[in-house]
Design an enzyme around this catalytic site. Sequence first.
Site, PDB file in Angstrom:
ATOM      1  N   CYS A  83       0.806  -1.220   0.000  1.00  0.00           N
ATOM      2  CA  CYS A  83       0.000   0.000   0.000  1.00  0.00           C
ATOM      3  C   CYS A  83       0.835   1.265   0.000  1.00  0.00           C
ATOM      4  CB  CYS A  83      -0.934  -0.012   1.214  1.00  0.00           C
ATOM      5  SG  CYS A  83      -0.064   0.149   2.781  1.00  0.00           S
ATOM      6  N   ALA A  86       3.117   1.780   2.982  1.00  0.00           N
ATOM      7  CA  ALA A  86       4.337   0.975   2.887  1.00  0.00           C
ATOM      8  C   ALA A  86       5.364   1.664   2.006  1.00  0.00           C
ATOM      9  CB  ALA A  86       4.006  -0.414   2.347  1.00  0.00           C
ATOM     10  N   ARG A 117      13.030  -4.197   6.213  1.00  0.00           N
ATOM     11  CA  ARG A 117      13.418  -4.050   4.811  1.00  0.00           C
ATOM     12  C   ARG A 117      14.926  -4.181   4.525  1.00  0.00           C
ATOM     13  NH1 ARG A 117      11.403  -2.415   0.155  1.00  0.00           N
ATOM     14  NH2 ARG A 117      13.062  -0.935  -0.147  1.00  0.00           N
ATOM     15  N   HIS A 216       5.558   6.380  -2.589  1.00  0.00           N
ATOM     16  CA  HIS A 216       6.865   6.938  -2.963  1.00  0.00           C
ATOM     17  C   HIS A 216       6.705   8.406  -3.353  1.00  0.00           C
ATOM     18  CE1 HIS A 216       7.700   2.580  -4.552  1.00  0.00           C
ATOM     19  NE2 HIS A 216       7.783   2.625  -3.237  1.00  0.00           N
TER      20      HIS A 216
END
Lengths: 563, 458
Positions: A83, A86, A117, A216
């Site tokens: 999503c 994230a 991550r 992003h």
Amino acid sequence: MSTKLKGRGSNSNENKSGDALPDRLSMIDPEEVKKELLARYPAKVARKRSKQIMANKIDEEGEVPVMSANVRTIPGIITQRGCCYAGCKGVILGPTRDIVNITHGPIGCGFYSWLTRRNQTKPSSDKDDNFMTYCLSTDMQDKDIVFGGEEKLKTAIQEAYDIFKPKAISIFATCPVGLIGDDVHSVAREMKEKLGINIFGFSCEGYRGVSQSAGHHIANNGIFTHVVGKDDSIKKADYKINLLGEYNIGGDGFEIDRILDNCGISIVSTFSGNSTYDQFANSHTADLNTVMCHRSINYVADMLEIKYGIPWIKINFIGAKSTAKSLRKIATYFENPKLIKKVEEVIKKEMPQIETIRKDVKKRCAGKIAMLFVGGSRAHHYQELFKEIGMKTISAGYEFAHRDDYEGRKVLPDIKIDADSRNIEELAVEKNEKKYIARKTDKEIEKLEEQGLAFKSYNGMMPEMEAEALIIDDVSQYETEMLLKIYKPDIYCAGIKEKYAIQKNGIPMKQLHSYDSGGPYAGFKGAVNFYKEIDRLVNSKVWDYLEAPWQANPELSAKYVWE
Amino acid sequence: MLLRHTNKDIKERKALNVNPAKTCQPIGAMYASLGIHGCLPHSHGSQGCCAYHRSALTRHYREPVMAATSSFTEGSSVFGGQANLIQAIDNIFTTYDPDIIAVHTTCLSETIGDDVNQITIKAVKDGKVPKGKYVIHASTPSYVGSHVTGFSNMTKAMVMHFAKSTGKPNGKYNIIPGYVEPSDMTEIKRIVEKLGIKPILFPDTSNVLNGPQTGRYSMFPEGGVTIDELKSSGDSMGTIALGSLASADAARSLDSKWRVPCQVQDLPIGLAATDRFVNALRIAAGVSVPDEITRERGQLLDIITDMHQYFYGKKVALSGDPDHLISLTEFLVSIDMAPVHIVTGTSGKDFEKRIQDITSHLPYKVNVKAGGDMFTLHQWIKNEPVDLLIANTYGKYIARDDDIPFIRYGFPILDRIGHSYFPSVCYRGGIRLLEKILDALMDRLDRDAPEEKFELVM
């Protein structure tokens, strides 16, 4: 399984590096595979998916088919995608070590994005701030959902400030926050005023956009608005660049830093692997932007150019040859013979040992096939590394890319804005008259372009793959299983959710988001690490034990061992 | 130092959770759903929830974890997720063909007020649910409770949806194993069967999340409680629920709806809790305990008496889930270890009271907090150091910074294997726990002993 066979010239049985491929591949027609992938879906789903599954074709002008991308995932399909939150908190802001990140929402979102991550960071001393090991959340409860969570958020910011005394705090909105109308931005402004440090919020609710890509954008826009340009001090260095779209997974960024350092090239900021607040604040003082992951950050490069006059080029440090090529591009840009010479020295020094290992590994890997379904750049970049050891990528696709990442940047004007992309803010950026410095004149740019240095350019994945390769956007679990059955690849690359379903089929799987373990895979040392890793995966004997002796030979024979 | 900003100065926090000792409801519901044979869990919310839960469970088990999502967009968040869920149900049955879809909600679908019950009824009416297939659902808002609550809610949904009473007893006992590992579920089933009792164990993730490598992937592995078993659970002789937080609700609803008498026991971790579990089984079913189980008990006790000197009086800090911590603390106290700091992220006064009861006779005050976090635990440790830390993988940052012997226990374990294969419940599980405790403590003795004190025989 009824894979259709196709009569086709034997010349397609070789890849560009001339390595022979298994015969079975020449018998597979991607158009037939596409039909097979769609056959089981309900009609509406099949129609939509058919636009996201393409047999690659490159015509004489280098044009490729239109690829549907960055469109909604169909509910129930079992997607790889995550999503907006994230993408914003996990991917972009996660790797920055000295901004305190507070997730405003129920506990889960913060919890799952806590250290998962593999983005490494290295503070310069024990005294430096490093908040990456901390997970901060407002842990919203039902009463906060009913009565609003703004007061709780303010208190949480105060408490975080009291413990950590950071120079900046960022706030991430999760799904319910947007729905109940908590305004993270006004809370940020109020607390910024009160505490006297930089505090900013992100409206990155999980339901925004169609994938993490929306996150992003929101993250990068936020950093550009709230941090970039705050520190005008000019770093003393000869060749100053920003590295955009590099996230230091498995230490990739450290290896790139090492190489650039050896060349005498200085990184002002990395967005956002191993990064700090101060790097972002000072990033507008660099003289060149180099874009690694086009998907996640090309728009920041554009904005930095418009506002501050920094040109950008696409580079790629995945693959030894690509690394060398990228270094040469940077050297060409700075037009300094000393740098050009230094870069050649570095390449000359690094390459021989890489070549020895590459050739050795290639002996065992050549002719094997790979499939890559990952990211917004990686499914393209990593094809280079496979190519270097004679492996061919027969099918690939992105998880969250847009059309330009498939077909090349030239399609940008043709991309239609739809309901889902419209709600992701596009910043209107103007030239900053005080801080704008044209690093190159138009003439200089033209001259460099004549020398083959392409500015603001990205070819995309499809023009660089072979015709007949099968390109799939947002691949589903069902399609993955079908691909494995039809193509029987030697290795499949995707993410953690796909990993074990692939391996249970007896096919080795490599994660290319977080690399499972190990790395770096970028740069020169990274290339060697990757060759060795793929050699380990595709040539190991551990995959040969799938059948027990009694399964291979179930018949009993009436003979005793002591006879 | 990795947690360099954690200091001794403890200030009360009203709003900020730092380094949580819990996560949200839906992941527990997803885990429970995987314990139904032929089930595809479905997350009714944004894609990220499903992606995060699948990733976390996959990292913990190193096994495929399949689940679907309603993929909410901004539009569905405004207009409701009905269309998404109905389309998802259609696509899932057409493409993946599970026997059952277990839908759980998220903070998103709960906040907008989607009525999943009504949506699934509509899906059936619209012909999207093939004959003989099922869709069940549980309400699991992330802003209530924790992952344990989600597990409990989905487990309850299983019986509420399927259990029926035919009036004809099936001669079986319902066993609800709680939010434990697949290995634990196997071990609990083994003990029950050894006593000659036929169990209906649910959920049952054994042979689902610790499957073999065969070269042939199947989305729906062998394991899991069957729908027929769940249906039959209303005809069972009784229900034994292990772990009150994770299992009591389902057991009580079976009791009140179908008059299946239930009892709630602690998770059988350690000697005393396992004794109570075995005794409860024995009395409920009117069976005698076979020698083999008594022998296993004796083996656990043998190790306790043999190795007492190495763990006697050792101070322990613990973080985890309430049901586990209650039994674990009792175990540690019972073998003369000294739990001093105990934190769970899940809220609830009962937990603190239980821990206080278990530790009330100790000559020191135990720090205990429900609804706490690992930052608080670390601060307690800084103020009063411990000899051993028992926590999930996140504990390794504390252990490294403060150089504490460390045992990974609970969820998630992201950096070691073992938990899905070797149980920590019942007597054999107790032996494994002790082995881990002793390994951690004695490796430390070996590491720190001066050369002249370094011993071959310990």
